[in-house]
Design a protein around this motif. Structure first.
Motif, short mmCIF file in Angstrom:
data_model
loop_
_atom_site.label_atom_id
_atom_site.label_comp_id
_atom_site.label_asym_id
_atom_site.label_seq_id
_atom_site.Cartn_x
_atom_site.Cartn_y
_atom_site.Cartn_z
N GLU A 268 0.82 -1.21 0.00
CA GLU A 268 0.00 0.00 0.00
C GLU A 268 0.86 1.27 0.00
N LYS A 269 1.89 1.31 0.84
CA LYS A 269 2.73 2.51 0.94
C LYS A 269 3.62 2.68 -0.30
N THR A 270 3.96 1.57 -0.94
CA THR A 270 4.69 1.68 -2.20
C THR A 270 3.83 2.33 -3.27
N VAL A 295 10.95 11.28 -1.40
CA VAL A 295 11.51 10.77 -0.15
C VAL A 295 11.25 11.75 0.99
N LEU A 296 11.47 13.04 0.73
CA LEU A 296 11.27 14.05 1.77
C LEU A 296 9.80 14.16 2.18
N LYS A 297 8.90 14.09 1.21
CA LYS A 297 7.47 14.16 1.52
C LYS A 297 7.01 12.96 2.33
N MET A 298 7.47 11.76 1.93
CA MET A 298 7.09 10.55 2.67
C MET A 298 7.71 10.56 4.07
N PRO A 303 7.23 9.98 9.81
CA PRO A 303 8.53 10.13 10.48
C PRO A 303 8.90 8.93 11.35
N ASN A 304 7.91 8.17 11.80
CA ASN A 304 8.17 7.04 12.68
C ASN A 304 8.17 5.70 11.95
N ASN A 305 8.01 5.73 10.63
CA ASN A 305 8.02 4.51 9.81
C ASN A 305 9.00 4.69 8.66
N SER A 306 10.28 4.60 8.99
CA SER A 306 11.31 4.93 8.01
C SER A 306 11.28 4.02 6.79
N HIS A 307 10.82 2.76 6.96
CA HIS A 307 10.82 1.85 5.80
C HIS A 307 9.80 2.26 4.74
#
Length: 317
Positions: A268-270, A295-298, A303-307
């Motif tokens: 989903e996040k991809t 990358v910066l927007k995501m 911020p707590n889900n770096s992957h």
């Protein structure tokens, strides 16, 4: 252009990588920094925090290169074709067949949504979009792109590592095999280890191995997006200072730029990441800026889900 070499010992260690080149002392956030990671290329060092706690890629303009000659090559090639091929929503076969061939996660729910969203964005720019869904996304359909490659190839599917057993199965015999065979033979064997799952075809094939990709001519393709798990993975052949795998194969096929994954990614996040990227690309028409801004927007959103934001890298070939 300034050149910052590392010692031969540093090239094999990720420990304090950025401190070794004094990143903060030697470069400013506005400079373009081209980095060749060699055998460390699967580690995602651009996302490894420095001693000061900074994520280098979010502060500095780091360019990941397949070779440092990229920085010296002059102007990039111009591309005149307007075609885009989008693979997603692929049919891997029934659950028993899919599982037996490694696609144990089955159908990727968001992969079709992903290419539909991307297609809608690119159609507004006048791109000629071709969707490869369900049973259409076969290995054969991809091989037909050779010598007629589109501007963009996007593959939303499963990445796989289906290692083939080599009869040289001891460390000593494998060492001797590498010593007795050419670099090309080594790469061919190693690139049989990684690939992408495609739609199951009429003869039972649904894996596109890296060596098949390497035999194609994709010289008219500016961007390949490998929207799948661990497509940067591979192995190191004796004497090669680079991971040999799927990403290497697309580079050997002369694709200009490759977005590839360092690890397993969330479906989903991809989809969200890629949708943002293509919107950025349409707005700026610059691949590097579009990818870095994504990358910066995501990162800002998760911020707590770096992957969710540090799993993909852009390789400039």
């Amino acid at each position: 252009i300034s050149f910052v070499p590392l010692s031969i010992y540093d090239e094999f260690s990720a420990d304090a990588f950025w401190s070794k080149i004094n990143l903060s002392q030697k470069f400013s956030p506005k400079e373009d920094i081209y980095v060749y990671y060699g055998v460390l290329d699967t580690l995602g060092l651009e996302y490894h925090k420095t001693d000061s706690g900074e994520v280098p890629y979010t502060k500095y303009r780091l360019h990941r290169c397949s070779s440092l000659s990229t920085a010296l090559a002059g102007e990039n090639k111009s591309f005149s074709n307007n075609n885009v091929i989008l693979y997603g929503g692929l049919e891997y076969g029934d659950s028993l067949v899919a599982t037996s061939r490694g696609a144990d996660k089955g159908f990727l729910e968001y992969s079709e949504t992903e290419i539909d969203s991307i297609g809608a964005i690119l159609e507004k720019t006048g791109k000629d979009i071709t969707y490869k869904k369900n049973e259409e996304g076969t290995l054969e359909s991809f091989c037909k792109l050779s010598y007629h490659s589109p501007h963009i190839i996007h593959l939303a599917t499963h990445g796989c590592s289906n290692k083939k057993t080599h009869w040289f199965n001891t460390l000593e015999n494998r060492f001797n095999y590498f010593r007795q065979n050419t670099d090309i033979q080594q790469r061919e064997w190693l690139m049989n280890n990684t690939g992408l799952f495609m739609s199951l075809d009429s003869v039972g094939n649904n894996v596109m191995y890296a060596n098949t990709v390497a035999s194609c001519d994709l010289s008219e393709t500016e961007l390949v997006v490998l929207s799948a798990c661990s497509t940067m993975s591979g192995e190191h052949s004796d004497g090669n200072m680079q991971t040999v795998g799927l990403t290497t194969a697309f580079s050997l096929a002369s694709a200009q730029n490759i977005i590839t994954s360092l690890r397993d990614v969330n479906d989903e996040k991809t989809c969200e990441f890629m949708t943002i990227f293509y919107q950025q690309y349409v707005d700026s028409n610059t691949l590097y800026e579009s990818f870095r801004n994504t990358v910066l927007k995501m990162k800002d959103k998760y911020p707590n889900n770096s992957h969710f934001w540090n799993s993909f890298v852009l390789v400039e070939s």
